[in-house]
Design an enzyme around this catalytic site. Structure first.
Site, PDB file in Angstrom:
ATOM      1  N   GLY A 207       0.859  -1.146   0.003  1.00 40.00           N
ATOM      2  CA  GLY A 207       0.063  -0.138  -0.027  1.00 40.00           C
ATOM      3  C   GLY A 207       0.785   1.347  -0.102  1.00 40.00           C
ATOM      4  N   ASN A 208       0.443   2.583   0.418  1.00 35.95           N
ATOM      5  CA  ASN A 208       1.145   3.756   0.491  1.00 35.95           C
ATOM      6  C   ASN A 208       0.326   4.624   1.483  1.00 35.95           C
ATOM      7  OD1 ASN A 208      -0.774   5.473  -1.038  1.00 35.95           O
ATOM      8  ND2 ASN A 208      -0.582   4.034  -2.806  1.00 35.95           N
ATOM      9  N   HIS A 209       0.914   5.609   1.655  1.00 31.99           N
ATOM     10  CA  HIS A 209       0.577   6.673   2.711  1.00 31.99           C
ATOM     11  C   HIS A 209      -0.485   7.512   2.328  1.00 31.99           C
ATOM     12  CE1 HIS A 209       4.129   5.617   4.979  1.00 31.99           C
ATOM     13  NE2 HIS A 209       4.857   5.699   3.895  1.00 31.99           N
TER      14      HIS A 209
END
Ligand code: PMT
Length: 397
Positions: A207-209
């Site tokens: 995933g990412n932020h």
């Protein structure tokens, strides 16, 4: 709003003093206003003020003690095009969520055939309390619309979330609500927001932020302008409720593409603010991967490019706006994306700028468009950035 019949419910909170102003605005806009007050609310605003401004008798009790006449709550409910409860206290919201009806306002709510819209107002700790959140979630699932409280100074002297939304904003919301009922042909904007989660196994993902804040701010800005919004969002903590808004919650890039592709034909603008994972694991393990070797190799495969898909599958009237999140050679890379994906406009944010990009409440952007115009903006709140972006889209040739 002309001729619309607004039933206004007032419950016992300090924000009741603002209702005089709300009634005036609604009357100026040509609405008919009838008011129901809970007995407690008359400690905060006089029924005389409410009846004078609304130009209608105010209903408080189930029956009028002077005349002995019963107040027909069913008739009031049938009369209304919409029931707005403002301010809505935690107490009244809890009772609504649980079907209690120990006053006229609550009995009328239970008899409503049209929409009810609540405008919560309370102290910040009450607004964050799990029981309040549970009750609001119940109201959502019962089809009630909620105009969220805002942040600011509270009656307790504390600062925080819990202030009833301002009367002008409530009136604008109602105006949009009625427009959306009659104007099904309003422009529809498709927005992607948030991250995507690409499953590795049942408990892990790539995933990412991204928090979704930028995409949700864009949705709010479009809704304020009376547009319909389809918001396709990856996993996020954010909530947004509006009669002109449809949120489609997805997890992976493939799910996001599917949601975009089934809705794209009905939209005139697409804004792609999601941080989509470029790759996903080739295999998604059915069971949790066990810790064995010192190293583990995951094979990844490219995800579909959703923005490129929308651009390649558009008609001449559809505008496609991309985002570029860069860490170096920002403008050069954004220009490459603008041209390679044949976009009308690209919004560049770079992590080189403090306060820009993921998670925070601010962003700093540069807008590049297909006519080679480049416009740099100051660091602003994501709400203000969203306004700049929508203005720029609407002025695109
Ligand atoms: O959500 P926040 O915490 O508020 O953060 C906001 C943000 C930083 C996520 C947002 O402002 C932003 O920059 N979004 C785009 C992030 C990104 O993935 O940029 P990119 O340069 O990798 O992608 C370029 C464009 O292609 C983007 O419009 C992206 O949505 C789109 N894309 C990318 C890959 C893919 N497979 N499909 C896509 O549609």
């Amino acid at each position: 709003m002309h001729g619309k019949r607004i039933l206004l419910g007032i419950t016992g909170g300090i924000a009741a003093y603002k209702i005089a102003y709300l009634i005036r605005i609604l009357k100026k806009l040509g609405a008919e206003v009838k008011c129901i007050m809970t007995p407690a609310s008359s400690d905060f605003i006089s029924p005389l003020v409410v009846s004078t401004l609304s130009q209608n008798p105010v209903h408080i009790e189930f029956w009028n003690k002077q005349t002995g006449v019963w107040t027909n709550h069913v008739e009031l409910a049938l009369w209304a095009d919409v029931f707005v409860i403002a301010p809505a206290t935690a107490n009244s919201i809890a009772k609504m969520a649980n079907g209690l009806c120990d006053n006229l306002l609550l009995a009328t709510y239970l008899s409503m055939k049209t929409k009810t819209i609540v405008c919560p107002a309370m102290d910040l700790d009450m607004y964050q309390h799990p029981s309040f959140k549970r009750n609001v979630a119940t109201l959502f699932s019962d089809g009630v619309l909620v105009i969220p409280a805002t942040k600011g100074e509270l009656a307790s002297g504390l600062e925080g979330e819990g202030r009833m939304e301002e009367p002008e904003v409530i009136a604008a919301y109602l105006s949009n609500y009625f427009n959306s009922q009659t104007n099904k042909s309003a422009e529809t904007v498709l927005i992607t927001a948030g991250p995507t989660y690409e499953a590795i196994d049942p408990v892990r993902f790539i995933g990412n932020h991204s928090s979704g804040k930028m995409g949700f701010a864009l949705a709010e800005s479009c809704l304020k302008r009376g547009m319909n919004v389809i918001l396709v969002s990856g996993p996020t903590q954010l909530e947004l409720h509006h009669p002109n808004l449809e949120i489609i919650a997805v997890k992976s890039a493939e799910q996001m593409l599917k949601a975009v592709s089934v809705n794209w034909d009905n939209c005139s603008i697409g804004i792609f603010a999601a941080a989509v994972a470029d790759y996903r694991p080739v295999n998604q393990e059915a069971q949790k991967i066990k810790k064995k070797e010192e190293t583990l190799t995951l094979e990844l495969v490219k995800n579909p490019d959703i923005l490129r898909w929308a651009s390649e599958n558009r008609n001449n009237a559809q505008k496609v706006i991309g985002f570029a999140l860069e860490t170096n050679n920002a403008e050069e890379n954004a220009l490459l994306k603008l041209n390679a994906k044949n976009l009308d406009m690209i919004v560049l944010n770079t992590l080189e700028n403090k306060g820009a990009g993921f998670q925070g409440d601010t962003n700093k952007i540069t807008i590049l468009d297909k006519s080679n115009a480049i416009k740099e903006f100051d660091l602003k709140s994501k709400t203000a950035v969203a306004e700049d972006i929508i203005e720029s889209i609407l002025s695109l040739k």
